[in-house]
Design an enzyme around this catalytic site. Sequence first.
Site, PDB file in Angstrom:
ATOM      1  N   CYS A   2       3.177  27.001 -19.499  1.00  0.00           N
ATOM      2  CA  CYS A   2       2.846  28.194 -18.736  1.00  0.00           C
ATOM      3  C   CYS A   2       1.343  28.430 -18.762  1.00  0.00           C
ATOM      4  O   CYS A   2       0.611  27.827 -19.524  1.00  0.00           O
ATOM      5  CB  CYS A   2       3.564  29.387 -19.356  1.00  0.00           C
ATOM      6  SG  CYS A   2       5.347  29.100 -19.510  1.00  0.00           S
ATOM      7  N   TRP A  73       6.399  28.343 -16.294  1.00  0.00           N
ATOM      8  CA  TRP A  73       7.099  27.086 -16.019  1.00  0.00           C
ATOM      9  C   TRP A  73       8.378  27.174 -16.840  1.00  0.00           C
ATOM     10  O   TRP A  73       8.352  27.063 -18.068  1.00  0.00           O
ATOM     11  CB  TRP A  73       6.243  25.884 -16.424  1.00  0.00           C
ATOM     12  CG  TRP A  73       6.960  24.577 -16.308  1.00  0.00           C
ATOM     13  CD1 TRP A  73       7.605  23.900 -17.304  1.00  0.00           C
ATOM     14  CD2 TRP A  73       7.146  23.792 -15.125  1.00  0.00           C
ATOM     15  NE1 TRP A  73       8.163  22.745 -16.833  1.00  0.00           N
ATOM     16  CE2 TRP A  73       7.898  22.643 -15.493  1.00  0.00           C
ATOM     17  CE3 TRP A  73       6.753  23.926 -13.803  1.00  0.00           C
ATOM     18  CZ2 TRP A  73       8.265  21.649 -14.579  1.00  0.00           C
ATOM     19  CZ3 TRP A  73       7.124  22.936 -12.890  1.00  0.00           C
ATOM     20  CH2 TRP A  73       7.867  21.828 -13.264  1.00  0.00           C
ATOM     21  N   GLY A 100       5.512  28.455 -24.601  1.00  0.00           N
ATOM     22  CA  GLY A 100       6.096  27.668 -25.691  1.00  0.00           C
ATOM     23  C   GLY A 100       7.607  27.792 -25.693  1.00  0.00           C
ATOM     24  O   GLY A 100       8.211  28.243 -24.721  1.00  0.00           O
ATOM     25  N   LYS A 608       3.962  15.181  -3.143  1.00  0.00           N
ATOM     26  CA  LYS A 608       4.538  15.151  -4.487  1.00  0.00           C
ATOM     27  C   LYS A 608       6.052  15.340  -4.427  1.00  0.00           C
ATOM     28  O   LYS A 608       6.785  14.705  -5.160  1.00  0.00           O
ATOM     29  CB  LYS A 608       3.917  16.250  -5.372  1.00  0.00           C
ATOM     30  CG  LYS A 608       4.469  16.273  -6.793  1.00  0.00           C
ATOM     31  CD  LYS A 608       4.262  14.938  -7.500  1.00  0.00           C
ATOM     32  CE  LYS A 608       4.999  14.871  -8.814  1.00  0.00           C
ATOM     33  NZ  LYS A 608       5.047  13.496  -9.374  1.00  0.00           N
TER      34      LYS A 608
HETATM   35  C1  AGP Z   1       7.075   8.234  -7.322  1.00  0.00           C
HETATM   36  O1  AGP Z   1       5.815   7.860  -7.848  1.00  0.00           O
HETATM   37  C2  AGP Z   1       6.936   8.882  -5.964  1.00  0.00           C
HETATM   38  N1  AGP Z   1       6.056   9.972  -6.020  1.00  0.00           N
HETATM   39  C3  AGP Z   1       8.259   9.166  -5.294  1.00  0.00           C
HETATM   40  O2  AGP Z   1       8.911   7.932  -5.112  1.00  0.00           O
HETATM   41  C4  AGP Z   1       9.256  10.102  -6.045  1.00  0.00           C
HETATM   42  O3  AGP Z   1       9.738   9.461  -7.194  1.00  0.00           O
HETATM   43  C5  AGP Z   1      10.448  10.382  -5.111  1.00  0.00           C
HETATM   44  O4  AGP Z   1       9.970  11.057  -3.980  1.00  0.00           O
HETATM   45  C6  AGP Z   1      11.556  11.190  -5.769  1.00  0.00           C
HETATM   46  O5  AGP Z   1      11.065  12.454  -6.123  1.00  0.00           O
HETATM   47  P1  AGP Z   1      11.946  13.375  -7.107  1.00  0.00           P
HETATM   48  O6  AGP Z   1      12.087  12.629  -8.373  1.00  0.00           O
HETATM   49  O7  AGP Z   1      11.168  14.644  -7.231  1.00  0.00           O
HETATM   50  O8  AGP Z   1      13.281  13.589  -6.449  1.00  0.00           O
END
Ligand code: AGP
Length: 613
Positions: A2, A73, A100, A608
Amino acid sequence: MCGIVAYIGPREAYPIILKGLKRLEYRGYDSSGVALLDKDLRVYKKKGKVAELEDSLVGKDLHAHAGMGHTRWATHGEPNDRNAHPHSSASGRLAMIHNGIIENYAQLKSELIKKGYQFKSDTDTEVLLNFIEDIQQNNNCGTEEAVRIALRRVVGAYVIILLDKQNPDTIIAARKGSPLVIGIGKNKDEHFLASDASPIIEYTKDVVYVNDYELAILKADELILKNLGNEKITPFVQKLDLELAAIEKGGYDHFMLKEIFEQPDTIFDCLRGRLDAVKGTITMAGIQQNMDRLKNANRILIIACGTSWHAGLVAEYVIEELCRIPVEVEYASEFRYRNPIVNPGDVIIAISQSGETADTIVAIEKAKENGAFIMGVVNAVGSSIARISHAGAYTHAGPEIGVASTKAFTAQLTVLTMIALKIAQEKGTIDTARYTRLLNELHNVPEKVKEVLKLSPQIKRLAEKYKDAKDALYLGRGYNFPVALEGALKLKEISYIHAEGYPAAEMKHGPIALVDENLPVVFVATRDSYHEKIVSNIQEIKARKGKVIAVISQGDEIIEKMADDYVAVPEADELIAPILSVIPMQLLSYYVGVAKGYDVDKPRNLAKSVTVE
Ligand code: AGP
């Protein structure tokens, strides 16, 4: 992990706290809140982004010269308004924020419930706060003393910051195991508190890093440090020499490198409270409560994407080997569109770091409609996949900011191996000796990961040597085959070099035609039951002038002599080895990407979390 910010001094506290929380957004969070103290104590908190909290406060009374803020978090309790921090004590006199995990919170909570306490949230934080208040009321003592007494009974990691309505000129903080920095105002008339220096650095470079078991009592113009024995400690004031960007990355050049190096700690966090090497037990409530369904599953379907899919492939080998249950691993994006056969006796394991991957969500909803039991192995607490699942286990890897998944992958392998061991033990498909040996191997993984990370300079040199390759092959067998796939994905997504992962024995069925003196071939070849075979595969590549880079076990003189370059990792049982052998892959892709000048934290074309199709 957090985010914490607090202020006491002549300025308005709220703007400083809000800006500080925004500085901490890089740490990842799911809710946020502030508490402001002057003539009264006001707590405002909300699920979602800091900006949403800010919007919700328009028109509210935000005047105060003392206050604190928190980005959460989630570890205990879903992300929602009532679980967000700050928490208020039963009497409303105290407010607290916490970073924590209080490991004995359940015991403390049951004691307090017996005394008639009721709880507004599901968090360990609220339990600790009411424990402090209960001590304060029963001993008729001040807040500072109540905190000291309470913390002597607490097991776990914490940074806590408290505001006391009856002492509006004071902020109390304590630390054990989580980071806490005090900023001393340039005119010595104000003080700042934060999880790291990023919210502080624009106001002052004079900081005190609070140590474990220390208590800080802050007034606008006074800083007192004490130990839990109430003895004063002379604060050690340091000059901040990091720039803001470097602070957010913990001194590493990139989040990806920081997260690679966090793995001894994140794997430890994954095991903590679950694997007990002394008692020889693995405690996972979500698994235990559904053990009959798991051990009697006629099939396990693992559904995931990307790196999580690779973790599923490792789990397929581990679960079939230990539990003797048929396992199939499905790309979520394929599963969701075809007409799959799913039976009520099937168990689905959904693996996801973000818990928000659209393909995985739709795929498991489809399986759920067909009566399958959904187990989630997820990193983000309270995420969509965690909520859709019937049960599951969190990977506790903390927020993963780098787009390339690293620490989440090793945490997934750790959790999946513990699940397999638990099922195998219940089914009686593993003997006690092997169970104990594997449990101890898992327990020792964090220390072995530290050993692997020491190879970083050597791997950096390898990256310099091979960074101009146009293509690469990654080969492995058995448990290391999925690691080869993962290594290839890392190189692709970080350095944009075309790389393919293959089972090593598949080379002769076509791909070996690619091999010549320009093609680096990475072998994931830690010592295992396939070792003799992979040595032959290496010979096949060498015979065609391919450049061989091998990840091997320490002391493997056979492959040492054959490879053009090698990296030796500590020995481990072949089931556990992928957690170690993947790390050189992670580092190699990172250093190649850096050598090529790319933004390794935000590679082109990637997100991401792929929350769209
Ligand atoms: C991994 O390095 C990638 N960023 C990507 O393949 C990722 O693993 C995939 O999109 C799955 O994401 P998730 O684990 O959040 O479901």
